[in-house]
Design an enzyme around this catalytic site. Structure first.
Site, PDB file in Angstrom:
ATOM      1  N   HIS A  71      38.741  15.232  68.825  1.00 19.38           N
ATOM      2  CA  HIS A  71      39.926  15.584  68.047  1.00 19.38           C
ATOM      3  C   HIS A  71      41.120  15.835  68.960  1.00 19.38           C
ATOM      4  CE1 HIS A  71      42.387  18.656  65.767  1.00 19.38           C
ATOM      5  NE2 HIS A  71      42.416  17.613  64.966  1.00 19.38           N
ATOM      6  N   GLU A  74      42.548  12.566  69.783  1.00 18.49           N
ATOM      7  CA  GLU A  74      43.302  12.024  68.652  1.00 18.49           C
ATOM      8  C   GLU A  74      44.764  12.447  68.733  1.00 18.49           C
ATOM      9  OE1 GLU A  74      44.164  13.316  64.221  1.00 18.49           O
ATOM     10  OE2 GLU A  74      42.020  13.341  64.691  1.00 18.49           O
TER      11      GLU A  74
END
Length: 445
Positions: A71, A74
């Site tokens: 994440h 990301e």
């Protein structure tokens, strides 16, 4: 004289070339020498195109020390490359009216863009550059660390979302499938730029990448655009085969009968009751899809009718099934006034007991099939969903099931198959997750 002196001129290794196949009408696939896969679906009637770069790495692939790294990446991959700043990445797409975004799951990460068909070359160049050649500057790592910590705090202020994470943790425990995709403050705060960069370069490899595009496009042109954008980046590597689909024969240890109460001073109680489900390769998944719609998949479902329509006890009530390569969850969610939580929970338990013991009717079977088929077909009405279908079929299943074949599989489901799945999944002990103004003793086992 050496042992090789009697041989002729050394043979050059065969040149590795891309391999292109037609999967279905309008759908083509090319495997680059590096193992990176490109899939497209031509939809000439549209004037838009959707592009996605899908990486078969998610939060379940992280060690405890790297919990949240997928994440974190990301966020960071849009912060700048050797060719573009963060502003240029967003400005170039927005200048043509396009949009970009990304999301992380437990088993894969996706970076995507949607643009006018004429601007697909720009989208390919920008998105490939961002995913393949990001700098991960130390200053950007610190900036995004603060953003992610705020995101985690914000998530805790959304109890309707938090309860699903609590439920997954109750079922999967310390297994990576039970962990938050975002990481926790304890894992995100000490994570270094070097740790994230090593994860990036080790896991984001060409064989793990699927690039999918759908819209008014030409496959050969997309392949040329991708190869040009990849040239000279860390994803422009030597010969390799595509990564295999994630194994489905592993056994994930799951829990039953666990209760987790998270105290929050909320105006609503948020409840999930359920247990382990089916993996996405399980042939019974079609029967489960029908069962899920009958139980709590719409306004005509048993749970909605009983709890909301007849009694007005909850605004939101539904059932769901989430599936991973080797495990899954089934659960029922309800959001209601805290004073009504006990009554709602009793009604959910009664309905699960009833479907486990008595199954569903032929009329419900027909309605459930119609809901599954309709939602699937109607969900393919835009280029973004078509693009996602291409990538998920390749990355998660390793093949492309046609729409007609999928509808036929749903049509073939019988009452007996649904009832057998219902008895297996909803009999016995169930796990409970609750977020709201409660203590441990408020929900007896």
């Amino acid at each position: 004289m050496t042992a090789n002196s009697n041989r002729g001129p050394a043979e050059r290794p065969a040149r590795v070339v891309p391999r292109t196949t037609t999967l279905q009408d309008g759908i083509r696939k090319t495997i680059l020498p590096s193992g990176l896969r490109i899939l497209t679906e031509a939809i000439p009637t549209t004037r838009s195109a959707s592009l996605g770069i899908w990486v078969g790495i998610g939060s379940r692939d992280e060690t405890p020390a790297l919990h949240g790294a997928s994440h974190f990446l990301e966020h960071l991959l849009f912060k700048g490359t050797h060719k573009r700043t963060a502003l240029e990445i967003s400005a170039e797409i927005e200048a043509v009216g396009g949009e970009t975004n990304a999301f992380t799951t437990k088993e894969y990460t996706c970076y995507y863009a949607r643009v006018l068909d004429a601007d697909l070359p720009l989208a390919v160049d920008v998105l490939v550059d961002a995913v393949a050649d990001s700098l991960l500057e130390p200053a950007d790592v610190e900036t995004e660390r603060g953003v992610i910590l705020e995101e985690i705090a914000m998530h805790e202020d959304e109890p309707g979302d938090e309860v699903h994470d609590v439920f997954a943790e109750a079922i999967f425990g310390n297994h990576p499938l039970g962990r938050l995709i975002s990481g926790t403050p304890e894992s995100i705060t000490p994570m270094t730029r070097d740790q994230i960069n090593r994860f990036y370069r080790k896991r984001y490899t060409a064989p793990e990448v699927v690039i999918a595009a759908a819209g008014n496009l030409d496959h050969a042109t997309v392949v040329k655009l991708v190869r040009k954008a990849l040239a000279g980046t860390p994803l422009d590597t030597g010969a390799a085969e595509p990564a295999a689909t994630r194994p489905s024969d592993r056994r994930v240890r799951v829990a039953r009968g666990k209760k987790v109460i998270v105290h929050r001073d909320t105006e609503q109680a948020h409840i999930v009751l359920g247990g382990p489900g089916l993996g996405r390769h399980d042939e019974r998944r079609f029967a489960l899809g029908v069962l899920n719609n009958v139980l709590g998949g719409g306004m005509s479902s048993r749970l909605f009718q009983e709890i909301r329509e007849k009694r007005g006890l909850a605004y939101s009530v539904y059932s769901y099934a989430s599936q991973h390569a080797d495990a899954g969850l089934v659960g029922v969610y309800a959001g209601c006034a805290p004073a009504k939580a006990g009554e709602v929970l009793d009604l959910v338990r009664t309905e699960l007991d009833r479907v486990a013991e008595q199954g569903i009717t032929a009329e419900e079977l027909a309605r459930g099939k119609g809901m599954v088929k309709g939602s699937y077909v109607l969900g393919l009405e835009d280029t973004g969903s078509r693009m996602s279908r291409l990538a998920k079929s390749e990355l998660l299943h390793g093949d492309m099931m046609g729409v007609d074949e999928l509808l036929a599989r749903v049509d073939a489901v019988t009452v007996a198959e649904v009832n057998k799945v219902a008895a297996e999944l909803f009999s016995g002990e169930r796990s409970l997750a609750v977020v709201g103004p409660f203590g441990e003793d408020d929900f007896p086992a």
